[in-house]
Write a protein that holds these residues in place. Structure first.
Motif, PDB file in Angstrom:
ATOM      1  N   LEU A  14       0.827  -1.205   0.000  1.00 60.52           N
ATOM      2  CA  LEU A  14       0.000   0.000   0.000  1.00 60.52           C
ATOM      3  C   LEU A  14       0.865   1.260   0.000  1.00 60.52           C
ATOM      4  O   LEU A  14       0.593   2.201  -0.740  1.00 60.52           O
ATOM      5  CB  LEU A  14      -0.934  -0.007   1.216  1.00 60.52           C
ATOM      6  N   ALA A  15       1.918   1.263   0.799  1.00 56.66           N
ATOM      7  CA  ALA A  15       2.822   2.423   0.852  1.00 56.66           C
ATOM      8  C   ALA A  15       3.523   2.610  -0.493  1.00 56.66           C
ATOM      9  O   ALA A  15       3.666   3.737  -0.973  1.00 56.66           O
ATOM     10  CB  ALA A  15       3.843   2.245   1.966  1.00 56.66           C
ATOM     11  N   LYS A  16       3.954   1.522  -1.096  1.00 56.49           N
ATOM     12  CA  LYS A  16       4.604   1.618  -2.408  1.00 56.49           C
ATOM     13  C   LYS A  16       3.635   2.157  -3.453  1.00 56.49           C
ATOM     14  O   LYS A  16       3.986   3.042  -4.231  1.00 56.49           O
ATOM     15  CB  LYS A  16       5.127   0.251  -2.859  1.00 56.49           C
ATOM     16  N   GLY A  17       2.415   1.625  -3.466  1.00 64.32           N
ATOM     17  CA  GLY A  17       1.425   2.075  -4.438  1.00 64.32           C
ATOM     18  C   GLY A  17       1.075   3.539  -4.275  1.00 64.32           C
ATOM     19  O   GLY A  17       1.021   4.297  -5.250  1.00 64.32           O
ATOM     20  N   ALA A  18       0.846   3.957  -3.047  1.00 65.45           N
ATOM     21  CA  ALA A  18       0.514   5.364  -2.777  1.00 65.45           C
ATOM     22  C   ALA A  18       1.681   6.275  -3.129  1.00 65.45           C
ATOM     23  O   ALA A  18       1.487   7.356  -3.698  1.00 65.45           O
ATOM     24  CB  ALA A  18       0.127   5.537  -1.318  1.00 65.45           C
ATOM     25  N   SER A  19       2.885   5.837  -2.832  1.00 61.71           N
ATOM     26  CA  SER A  19       4.069   6.646  -3.141  1.00 61.71           C
ATOM     27  C   SER A  19       4.276   6.770  -4.645  1.00 61.71           C
ATOM     28  O   SER A  19       4.661   7.835  -5.134  1.00 61.71           O
ATOM     29  CB  SER A  19       5.308   6.040  -2.482  1.00 61.71           C
ATOM     30  N   VAL A  20       4.004   5.701  -5.379  1.00 60.46           N
ATOM     31  CA  VAL A  20       4.118   5.757  -6.843  1.00 60.46           C
ATOM     32  C   VAL A  20       3.109   6.754  -7.409  1.00 60.46           C
ATOM     33  O   VAL A  20       3.440   7.563  -8.279  1.00 60.46           O
ATOM     34  CB  VAL A  20       3.931   4.355  -7.470  1.00 60.46           C
ATOM     35  N   VAL A  21       1.890   6.710  -6.905  1.00 57.22           N
ATOM     36  CA  VAL A  21       0.862   7.645  -7.381  1.00 57.22           C
ATOM     37  C   VAL A  21       1.260   9.091  -7.071  1.00 57.22           C
ATOM     38  O   VAL A  21       1.140   9.975  -7.931  1.00 57.22           O
ATOM     39  CB  VAL A  21      -0.518   7.304  -6.766  1.00 57.22           C
TER      40      VAL A  21
END
Length: 92
Positions: A14-21
């Motif tokens: 979730l942190a990786k996905g949010a950071s990518v966005v």
């Protein structure tokens, strides 16, 4: 036990996905600064978002997904970036 989106997906994913966005948002702002140069003050638009994106990457590199204190600190830094964006808007 309460099941949340973060517990289903996993904090790390979730942190990786949010950071990518968020990073894609900064990249888009940088490209927009160059593409629509007459509409924006280019230096703060490009440099400001470059700095904010760099801060995001740095803070993400410090995140330890298994440590609750680290997660809370990272979350706080996301909010800091949000407020810094408001400061940046006054310059662009």
């Amino acid at each position: 036990q309460i099941e949340t989106f973060a517990t289903k997906v996993g904090v790390s994913k979730l942190a990786k996905g949010a950071s990518v966005v968020l990073m894609l948002n900064y990249v888009h702002a940088i490209v927009t600064g160059f593409m629509f140069e007459p509409m924006f003050n280019v230096l703060p638009m490009v440099a400001g978002h470059l700095v904010l994106g760099s801060i995001l990457l740095y803070r993400f590199s410090q995140l330890k997904p298994d440590d609750l204190k680290s997660i809370k600190t990272y979350y706080k830094h996301i909010w800091d970036l949000f407020y810094l964006e408001y400061v940046l808007y006054t310059l662009i």
